[in-house]
Structures are given as structure tokens and as C-alpha cells.
Design a protein around this motif. Structure first.
Motif, PDB file in Angstrom:
ATOM      1  N   ASN A   5     -82.561  86.221 -11.289  1.00 26.11           N
ATOM      2  CA  ASN A   5     -81.118  86.151 -11.309  1.00 26.11           C
ATOM      3  C   ASN A   5     -80.840  85.238 -10.173  1.00 26.11           C
ATOM      4  O   ASN A   5     -79.731  84.560 -10.130  1.00 26.11           O
ATOM      5  CB  ASN A   5     -80.625  87.577 -10.665  1.00 26.11           C
ATOM      6  CG  ASN A   5     -80.302  88.660 -11.885  1.00 26.11           C
ATOM      7  OD1 ASN A   5     -80.757  88.210 -12.831  1.00 26.11           O
ATOM      8  ND2 ASN A   5     -80.636  89.961 -11.460  1.00 26.11           N
ATOM      9  N   ILE A   6     -81.453  84.822  -9.095  1.00 23.71           N
ATOM     10  CA  ILE A   6     -81.431  83.950  -8.176  1.00 23.71           C
ATOM     11  C   ILE A   6     -81.197  82.395  -8.841  1.00 23.71           C
ATOM     12  O   ILE A   6     -80.354  81.626  -8.332  1.00 23.71           O
ATOM     13  CB  ILE A   6     -82.420  83.822  -7.075  1.00 23.71           C
ATOM     14  CG1 ILE A   6     -82.279  85.326  -6.289  1.00 23.71           C
ATOM     15  CG2 ILE A   6     -82.509  82.713  -6.159  1.00 23.71           C
ATOM     16  CD1 ILE A   6     -83.382  85.480  -5.255  1.00 23.71           C
ATOM     17  N   TRP A   7     -82.111  82.398  -9.597  1.00 19.22           N
ATOM     18  CA  TRP A   7     -82.104  81.009 -10.448  1.00 19.22           C
ATOM     19  C   TRP A   7     -80.991  80.712 -11.302  1.00 19.22           C
ATOM     20  O   TRP A   7     -80.609  79.697 -11.372  1.00 19.22           O
ATOM     21  CB  TRP A   7     -83.469  80.727 -11.094  1.00 19.22           C
ATOM     22  CG  TRP A   7     -84.679  80.554 -10.303  1.00 19.22           C
ATOM     23  CD1 TRP A   7     -85.617  81.516  -9.995  1.00 19.22           C
ATOM     24  CD2 TRP A   7     -84.775  79.211  -9.521  1.00 19.22           C
ATOM     25  NE1 TRP A   7     -86.515  80.650  -9.194  1.00 19.22           N
ATOM     26  CE2 TRP A   7     -86.228  79.545  -8.996  1.00 19.22           C
ATOM     27  CE3 TRP A   7     -84.053  77.904  -9.424  1.00 19.22           C
ATOM     28  CZ2 TRP A   7     -86.545  78.428  -8.074  1.00 19.22           C
ATOM     29  CZ3 TRP A   7     -84.826  77.156  -8.698  1.00 19.22           C
ATOM     30  CH2 TRP A   7     -85.942  77.225  -7.935  1.00 19.22           C
ATOM     31  N   ILE A   8     -80.477  81.974 -11.741  1.00 19.47           N
ATOM     32  CA  ILE A   8     -79.335  81.583 -12.696  1.00 19.47           C
ATOM     33  C   ILE A   8     -78.053  81.516 -11.698  1.00 19.47           C
ATOM     34  O   ILE A   8     -77.139  80.489 -12.080  1.00 19.47           O
ATOM     35  CB  ILE A   8     -79.219  83.167 -13.508  1.00 19.47           C
ATOM     36  CG1 ILE A   8     -80.185  83.268 -14.485  1.00 19.47           C
ATOM     37  CG2 ILE A   8     -77.721  83.219 -14.153  1.00 19.47           C
ATOM     38  CD1 ILE A   8     -80.050  84.727 -15.462  1.00 19.47           C
ATOM     39  N   LEU A   9     -77.901  82.096 -10.617  1.00 18.26           N
ATOM     40  CA  LEU A   9     -76.718  81.814  -9.632  1.00 18.26           C
ATOM     41  C   LEU A   9     -76.908  80.367  -9.179  1.00 18.26           C
ATOM     42  O   LEU A   9     -75.925  79.867  -9.072  1.00 18.26           O
ATOM     43  CB  LEU A   9     -76.929  82.864  -8.650  1.00 18.26           C
ATOM     44  CG  LEU A   9     -76.316  84.278  -8.689  1.00 18.26           C
ATOM     45  CD1 LEU A   9     -76.562  85.234  -7.703  1.00 18.26           C
ATOM     46  CD2 LEU A   9     -75.104  84.345  -9.546  1.00 18.26           C
ATOM     47  N   PHE A  10     -78.126  79.936  -8.895  1.00 17.96           N
ATOM     48  CA  PHE A  10     -78.300  78.608  -8.364  1.00 17.96           C
ATOM     49  C   PHE A  10     -77.921  77.778  -9.265  1.00 17.96           C
ATOM     50  O   PHE A  10     -77.178  76.585  -9.042  1.00 17.96           O
ATOM     51  CB  PHE A  10     -79.814  78.462  -7.823  1.00 17.96           C
ATOM     52  CG  PHE A  10     -79.936  77.071  -7.394  1.00 17.96           C
ATOM     53  CD1 PHE A  10     -79.758  76.531  -6.060  1.00 17.96           C
ATOM     54  CD2 PHE A  10     -80.837  76.055  -8.226  1.00 17.96           C
ATOM     55  CE1 PHE A  10     -79.805  75.291  -5.614  1.00 17.96           C
ATOM     56  CE2 PHE A  10     -80.925  74.783  -7.778  1.00 17.96           C
ATOM     57  CZ  PHE A  10     -80.601  74.328  -6.533  1.00 17.96           C
ATOM     58  N   GLY A  11     -78.214  77.907 -10.765  1.00 15.81           N
ATOM     59  CA  GLY A  11     -78.128  76.703 -11.674  1.00 15.81           C
ATOM     60  C   GLY A  11     -76.797  76.943 -11.933  1.00 15.81           C
ATOM     61  O   GLY A  11     -75.982  75.805 -12.047  1.00 15.81           O
ATOM     62  N   THR A  12     -75.933  78.297 -11.835  1.00 17.92           N
ATOM     63  CA  THR A  12     -74.473  77.951 -11.911  1.00 17.92           C
ATOM     64  C   THR A  12     -73.616  77.411 -10.962  1.00 17.92           C
ATOM     65  O   THR A  12     -72.773  76.633 -11.228  1.00 17.92           O
ATOM     66  CB  THR A  12     -74.015  79.664 -12.041  1.00 17.92           C
ATOM     67  OG1 THR A  12     -74.615  80.324 -13.057  1.00 17.92           O
ATOM     68  CG2 THR A  12     -72.724  79.769 -12.086  1.00 17.92           C
ATOM     69  N   SER A  17     -70.539  72.885  -9.336  1.00 15.18           N
ATOM     70  CA  SER A  17     -70.557  71.650  -8.194  1.00 15.18           C
ATOM     71  C   SER A  17     -70.256  70.321  -9.043  1.00 15.18           C
ATOM     72  O   SER A  17     -69.627  69.369  -8.680  1.00 15.18           O
ATOM     73  CB  SER A  17     -71.489  71.466  -7.374  1.00 15.18           C
ATOM     74  OG  SER A  17     -71.774  72.574  -6.451  1.00 15.18           O
ATOM     75  N   ILE A  18     -71.288  70.248  -9.899  1.00 13.34           N
ATOM     76  CA  ILE A  18     -71.149  68.900 -10.884  1.00 13.34           C
ATOM     77  C   ILE A  18     -69.669  68.807 -11.505  1.00 13.34           C
ATOM     78  O   ILE A  18     -69.272  67.832 -11.633  1.00 13.34           O
ATOM     79  CB  ILE A  18     -72.224  68.823 -11.709  1.00 13.34           C
ATOM     80  CG1 ILE A  18     -73.618  68.676 -10.891  1.00 13.34           C
ATOM     81  CG2 ILE A  18     -72.066  67.625 -12.968  1.00 13.34           C
ATOM     82  CD1 ILE A  18     -74.838  68.872 -11.828  1.00 13.34           C
ATOM     83  N   VAL A  19     -69.254  69.961 -12.294  1.00 13.74           N
ATOM     84  CA  VAL A  19     -68.066  70.104 -12.895  1.00 13.74           C
ATOM     85  C   VAL A  19     -66.982  69.686 -11.846  1.00 13.74           C
ATOM     86  O   VAL A  19     -65.918  68.839 -12.275  1.00 13.74           O
ATOM     87  CB  VAL A  19     -67.877  71.350 -13.813  1.00 13.74           C
ATOM     88  CG1 VAL A  19     -66.328  71.507 -14.130  1.00 13.74           C
ATOM     89  CG2 VAL A  19     -68.770  71.736 -14.539  1.00 13.74           C
ATOM     90  N   SER A  20     -66.772  70.128 -10.693  1.00 12.32           N
ATOM     91  CA  SER A  20     -65.861  69.906  -9.960  1.00 12.32           C
ATOM     92  C   SER A  20     -66.018  68.313  -9.092  1.00 12.32           C
ATOM     93  O   SER A  20     -64.831  67.668  -9.154  1.00 12.32           O
ATOM     94  CB  SER A  20     -66.055  70.715  -8.603  1.00 12.32           C
ATOM     95  OG  SER A  20     -67.060  70.592  -7.735  1.00 12.32           O
ATOM     96  N   LEU A  39     -68.338  63.283   4.046  1.00 16.59           N
ATOM     97  CA  LEU A  39     -68.999  63.911   4.821  1.00 16.59           C
ATOM     98  C   LEU A  39     -68.949  65.424   4.460  1.00 16.59           C
ATOM     99  O   LEU A  39     -69.839  66.242   4.784  1.00 16.59           O
ATOM    100  CB  LEU A  39     -68.430  63.642   6.515  1.00 16.59           C
ATOM    101  CG  LEU A  39     -69.255  64.258   7.622  1.00 16.59           C
ATOM    102  CD1 LEU A  39     -70.734  63.810   7.655  1.00 16.59           C
ATOM    103  CD2 LEU A  39     -68.422  63.926   8.929  1.00 16.59           C
ATOM    104  N   VAL A  40     -67.649  65.813   4.479  1.00 17.23           N
ATOM    105  CA  VAL A  40     -67.352  67.184   4.111  1.00 17.23           C
ATOM    106  C   VAL A  40     -68.217  67.729   2.933  1.00 17.23           C
ATOM    107  O   VAL A  40     -68.834  68.898   2.675  1.00 17.23           O
ATOM    108  CB  VAL A  40     -65.833  67.783   3.822  1.00 17.23           C
ATOM    109  CG1 VAL A  40     -65.643  68.987   3.137  1.00 17.23           C
ATOM    110  CG2 VAL A  40     -65.104  67.418   4.982  1.00 17.23           C
ATOM    111  N   GLY A  41     -68.300  66.796   1.672  1.00 16.05           N
ATOM    112  CA  GLY A  41     -69.117  67.170   0.660  1.00 16.05           C
ATOM    113  C   GLY A  41     -70.706  67.209   0.904  1.00 16.05           C
ATOM    114  O   GLY A  41     -71.198  68.198   0.301  1.00 16.05           O
TER     115      GLY A  41
END
Length: 181
Positions: A5-12, A17-20, A39-41
Motif C-alpha cells: 500500500n505504501i508503494w501504491i501511495l508513493f507511485g500515485t 506530481s508529474i501530471v501537475s 524553490l517551492v517546487g
């Protein structure tokens, strides 16, 4: 929460982030470089990584604690088991003394066999050897009073004691030879 579940959340979160980033690049305004937004990114990325690391560490520590508790419980259970066997052996030794005074040699031999099995379960080599010596002495002094059933039982118990003492093997050979005659 499991590691899956952690890896699923991390991947999501990485995918979002990439989509944004893609959406912000495709906006219709001309692209300008703003140092503050970069800098904020970068700081947002670092905070996300730290948060993920903390969650992973928490779950890892939780697993270690479970493992330590399991080991502790198993150790305590083994101590209780050994204590119960030890107390049983103590009572059987007292009973063997009583039946020795009563000259009930079959009962004494039966108790010695139970005592020997208890020491085998505890893997107590010294007491196994002492009990085998006591059985040997009993046979040397009172062999004519011991029934064949108890001889058979003693032979089976001595087979289990062989890995702990050579005296068990020697006595087993002597008793086997005597029972065949």
C-alpha cells in the motif's frame, strides 16, 4: 498499512506530481522562469520524500517491535514449559524414593523412565547421564523383579537417550542381550 500500500501511495503521488508539472507547462501563457516557484517546487519534493521516509520507518519499526515481542513471548513460554517439566521431575523423584522404600521396583523403573524422558525434553545431559546410571544400578540390584513390559519401556526410553550419553547405549546393549536370553 502494508508495504504494498505504501508503494501504491508513493507511485500515485509521483504520478500526480508529474501530471501537475505537465499541466503547468502546457498553460497558454508564455513560460517564464521564476526562481521562487522553482524553490517551492524543490522544497515540496523534499518534504514529500521526507514524509514518505517517515511513514516507511514507522512501519518498519512496527514490524521490528512485533518481532521482538514474539521472541520475548516465545522465550517466556519456553521458561514456563521448562519449569513445568522441572517440577514434574521433582515430584517423580520423590515418588521414586517412596516406591524404593516400598520395594515396588516396576513402579520405580517406570518413574525413572518418565524422569529420563523429562530430562531428554530439557536436553539436560548431566541429569540424563545420572538417571541412566540410576536405571543401571536398579537393574544390577533388582533385575529379577522387573517385568518384561517395563524392560521394553526402558529400552525405548534408552534409545531416545543415546544422543546425550554413551552410557545409555551401553545399558541398552546389556538389556537387549539379557532380554534375548
Amino acid at each position: 498499512m502494508s508495504k504494498k500500500n505504501i508503494w501504491i501511495l508513493f507511485g500515485t503521488s509521483v504520478l500526480l506530481s508529474i501530471v501537475s508539472i505537465c499541466i503547468s507547462i502546457l498553460r497558454s501563457e508564455p513560460l517564464t522562469w521564476d526562481g521562487m516557484s522553482a524553490l517551492v517546487g524543490v522544497l515540496s519534493l523534499l518534504v514529500t520524500l521526507l514524509l514518505g521516509w517517515q511513514i516507511y520507518t514507522f512501519i518498519d519499526i512496527k514490524g521490528r517491535i512485533k518481532e521482538m515481542v514474539k521472541k520475548e513471548i516465545e522465550g517466556k513460554a519456553e521458561d514456563v514449559y521448562n519449569g513445568i517439566i522441572g517440577n514434574t521431575i521433582t515430584y517423580q523423584i520423590e515418588d521414586a524414593k517412596f516406591y524404593t522404600l516400598e520395594k515396588d521396583w516396576n513402579r520405580v523403573l517406570s518413574l525413572y523412565n518418565n524422569i529420563l524422558r523429562g530430562y531428554i525434553n530439557l536436553e539436560d545431559k548431566k541429569n540424563i547421564e545420572d538417571t541412566v546410571n540410576a536405571i543401571s544400578t536398579l537393574y544390577n540390584l533388582q533385575a529379577k523383579y522387573i517385568s518384561p513390559i517395563y524392560n521394553t519401556m526402558t529400552l525405548q526410553t534408552l534409545k531416545k537417550a543415546i544422543p546425550y550419553t554413551d552410557k545409555a547405549y551401553k545399558l541398552l546393549l546389556i538389556l537387549s542381550r539379557d532380554s534375548q536370553e
